[in-house]
Design a protein around this motif. Sequence first.
Motif, PDB file in Angstrom:
ATOM      1  N   LEU A 134      18.226  -2.152  -1.497  1.00  0.00           N
ATOM      2  CA  LEU A 134      17.913  -1.239  -0.405  1.00  0.00           C
ATOM      3  C   LEU A 134      18.967  -1.363   0.700  1.00  0.00           C
ATOM      4  O   LEU A 134      19.465  -0.363   1.241  1.00  0.00           O
ATOM      5  N   GLY A 172      12.908   2.524   3.910  1.00  0.00           N
ATOM      6  CA  GLY A 172      12.244   1.230   3.770  1.00  0.00           C
ATOM      7  C   GLY A 172      10.840   1.232   4.337  1.00  0.00           C
ATOM      8  O   GLY A 172      10.314   0.194   4.682  1.00  0.00           O
ATOM      9  N   TYR A 173      10.229   2.439   4.439  1.00  0.00           N
ATOM     10  CA  TYR A 173       8.928   2.516   5.083  1.00  0.00           C
ATOM     11  C   TYR A 173       7.830   1.949   4.204  1.00  0.00           C
ATOM     12  O   TYR A 173       7.821   2.147   3.006  1.00  0.00           O
ATOM     13  N   TYR A 174       6.867   1.266   4.843  1.00  0.00           N
ATOM     14  CA  TYR A 174       5.913   0.531   4.029  1.00  0.00           C
ATOM     15  C   TYR A 174       4.457   0.915   4.286  1.00  0.00           C
ATOM     16  O   TYR A 174       3.768   1.383   3.384  1.00  0.00           O
ATOM     17  N   THR A 234      11.741   7.454  -3.523  1.00  0.00           N
ATOM     18  CA  THR A 234      12.018   6.938  -2.179  1.00  0.00           C
ATOM     19  C   THR A 234      13.113   7.763  -1.511  1.00  0.00           C
ATOM     20  O   THR A 234      12.981   8.192  -0.353  1.00  0.00           O
ATOM     21  N   SER A 248       9.425   0.213  -1.186  1.00  0.00           N
ATOM     22  CA  SER A 248       8.998  -0.870  -0.304  1.00  0.00           C
ATOM     23  C   SER A 248       7.635  -1.417  -0.722  1.00  0.00           C
ATOM     24  O   SER A 248       7.365  -2.604  -0.587  1.00  0.00           O
ATOM     25  N   ASN A 249       6.784  -0.532  -1.240  1.00  0.00           N
ATOM     26  CA  ASN A 249       5.477  -0.989  -1.705  1.00  0.00           C
ATOM     27  C   ASN A 249       5.619  -1.900  -2.910  1.00  0.00           C
ATOM     28  O   ASN A 249       4.868  -2.857  -3.080  1.00  0.00           O
ATOM     29  N   GLY A 301      15.193  -5.729  -2.268  1.00  0.00           N
ATOM     30  CA  GLY A 301      15.541  -5.655  -0.850  1.00  0.00           C
ATOM     31  C   GLY A 301      17.042  -5.546  -0.668  1.00  0.00           C
ATOM     32  O   GLY A 301      17.531  -4.742   0.144  1.00  0.00           O
TER      33      GLY A 301
END
Lengths: 415, 362
Positions: free
Chosen positions: A392, A352-354, A198, A369-370, A389
Amino acid sequence: MSTEQILSSDGIPLEVSLKKAERRNKIRAVLLVAPLFLFILIIYVFPIGEMLFRSIDDRKISGMLPKTFTAMEKWDAKDLPKEPVYAALYEDLSYLKENKTYGQIIARLNYEKSGFSSLIKKTVRKLNKFEQGNYKEQFIEVHKRWGQMEFMGALKNTAPAWSYAKYLKGVDLKFNQEREIVQVPEDRRIHKILWMRTINVAFWVTIFCFVLAYPIAHLLATLPMKYSNLLMICVLLPFWTSLLVRTSSWMVLLQQQGPINDLIVLLGFAANDNRPELMYNVIGTFVAMTQILLPFMVLPLYSVMKTISPSLMRAGKSLGGTPLISFYKIYFPLTVPGIGAGCLLVFILSIGYYITPALVGGASGSLISNTIAYHMKSSLDWAFASALGAMLLVGVLTIYWIYNKLVGIDNIKLG
Amino acid sequence: MSKNSEFVKFDNVDKSYDGKILVVKGLKLDIAEGEFVTMLGPSGSGKTTCLMMLAGFETPTHGEIYLDGNAISNIPPHKRGIGMVFQNYALFPHMTVYENLAFPLRVRKIPKDEADKKIDKALSMVALQGFEARMPMQLSGGQQQRVAVARSLVFDPQVVLMDEPLGALDKNLRESMQYEIKHIHESIGVTVVYVTHDQTEALTMSNRIAVFNDGKVQQLSSPDELYERPVNSFVAGFIGENNIFDGIVSDISGDTCKVKLNNGTEILANPISVKAKGEKTTVSLRPERALINPKDKMDNNHKGKIEEVIYHGDHTRVRINLLGNDQFILKIPNSTSNLDIKLGNDINVGWNSKDSRALDPK
C-alpha cells in the motif's frame, strides 16, 4: 580574483566569522527541532520500520531447523532427498521436542502447505521410538507425507532467512515446489480483486469528492464573510464528530428500512417489497466515504480559491471572454494546485480507509485495509499484514511520484 | 466625422446594494467620444460603483446607461466591448505577457498574424516590446501596470475604464505613468473613464473631472474650472487647499456681497450660491490668492498673527490666525523679496473679493 579570501575587519576570514555568528542560531534551531524529530523517530519511523521488516523476515524457522536446512542445501529438489536430510531433521525435531518449542514451526509450515500440522504432531509423538540409522524409511513409515515431494519441497521453500513470498501472496502468486512463481488456484485469488476494488473505490470517491467540493469551495471563497463562516462551519462540522458516529449514522440512513429507502419507495423508484440494498455493499462504501472525506477536498480547494482575486474573472469578462471561457481559461487553471492537493489527499486517505468499509461495506465493499486488519487481529499472520501494508505504501509513493512528474509537487497547496 | 457628445450617458441612474441606502443617486453624466473623464471623490462616494455599472459588473437599480446611443443594462460585460484596467492590474498570473494580451483577441477569434500585429502595436505603445515571454510575476509593478493598460487597449475597445490603476505604485512612478497614460489617450483618441481619489492625478490627466460625493456628481468641469471656480463648499474643500470663513450674508448687491463673520467682522465676497440677505454661507479662498502686505489696493484687507511657518523649498507655508480662523494658510513663493515672516508677528493679509467665493454653508 574571486578566489581571494575576503577578511572581516578583525582579520578573520569572513566565512569563518559568519559561521561563528550563525552558530548560536543553528544550535537553537537544532534544539527546537530535536524533540519532534526524536518523537517521530521513536513512535513512527522505528515501529513502521520494524513492521515492514517482519514482512520479509523468515529467520525464525530457519533458526529452529538449522541442521535440516544445511543438509537440504545440497538437495536439488528434483527427487526425494537422501538420508542425511532426514537424519538432520531427526536431530532438529528431537531438540525441539526436548525444549517443547516445536509448536512454533507448525504454524509457519502450515502457512506454506496445509497438512504439516498433523504431520509434525504425529512425527514428534513417535520420535522416541526412532532407531539409529535409516531415518528416511522410518520417517516415511510414521507418515507417508514425508515421502511426498510436495511436502519436502514446501519444507525446503521455508529455508531462506529472507523471503518475499508474502508479497507474492499479496498479488495471488506463490512459489511451487520447484520454487517457480505461479498463480494460486483460481478459487483462492482474492487479493487482486481486493486491490482492484480498493483502487476503484479510491478513484471514484476522489472524483465524487471533487465534483461536490469544487462548487462548495468556490462558494466559500466568494460569499460574504457572514455566510461563508456559516458554510465553513457546516463543512468542518463532520470533523468535530466522531468518525464512528458519522459512519453509524450512515448505517441508520442507508439500511433497508431506513429513511433513504423509504424516500425511494415513496417516490416510486422501487417497490416496497423490493427495496434496494444501499448498505453492506460497495454503494454504502462510496456514499459514506465520500461524505467523510469531503472536507479534505474542500479545504485545499478553498485555500487556493481564496487567493484568486475576483478581479481576474472580471478582467476575463471585460476582455470579452464569456463566463464559461473565463472560467475554463482563467479560474480553473489557477485552482489546479488545490485540485492536485485535494485529490492526492483524498485518494491516499481512501486507499487505506478502514472503519467505514468495515462497517458499511459488507463483503462486497470491504477493501485491502480490512484484509490487513483481518490478518493483524484474526489470522495473526503479521508478516502478511505488513507485506500488504508495504505494498500500500509503495502504491501511495508511486502515485505521489506520478503526480510530481505530471504536475510538480511544488504546485501543491494544502493551505 | 462629428464626435458624439453623449457617447457614454448615465441617465438618472440609482444604485442601492441593500435596499436601504442609495450609493448612487439620480446620476446624470454625459461623456463625449474621445474624452478623458475622471471620476474623483472620497472613498464610498459611489464613483467605483458607477464604473462597475458601466463595465456591467453591477446593474443599476433604476435608470439606464447608454453607450453610443444604445441602452446597455441588459448586455453582459463580455459583450460590451469595454476595456478595463483594474486597481491590482488583474493580469492572469498563469499566462505570459503575450498570452495575456492575446486573450481578448483569441476570444474574438482574430487570426493569429493579425493578432500578433495588434499585440506588437499595443506593447510598443507602452514601451514593453521584448517582454512577450515574461510571466507577470517577473515584472515590476510599473511594468505590470503597463501590460494591463496594453491589454485593455489591444482589442480596440470604444471605451476604456480605469479603476485607480496607479494606486499601488510609488510616487515617482505614479507621476510618470500619469503622463504616459495621458499621451496614449491623446495618440489613439479612445474614450477613457478614469476613477481616482487622488486629485493631483485627476487634475493632471483629465479633460473633465466629475467630483463625486454622497452618490452625486457635485461638479463636472475642466480641471482649471474646478480649481478656480468650485460651485460648492465640498468641491472647494476637496480640490486643492482652501481657507474658509463661516458667516451670514449681511448685504448683497450684484457681484459682491458682505458676509458677517462669527467674530463680528465683515468681509467682501463673490456670491456664488447665496441669493439673499440673512443666508448662512461658507466663504472659500485659495491660499495663493491671498497676499501679505499687498502693494496694489485690494478690497479685503485684515490683520493677522503668524502662528506657524513651514519651509517647503519652492514656497513657504504660513499659518495665520486671521479673523477668528487660526487655520488660515498662506503660500509665499520663494523669491528674493524679504518679507518679515517671523513667528508671532502681526501682518496684513489682502485679497480681492471676487476670489473669495461665498458658497453653501458647511
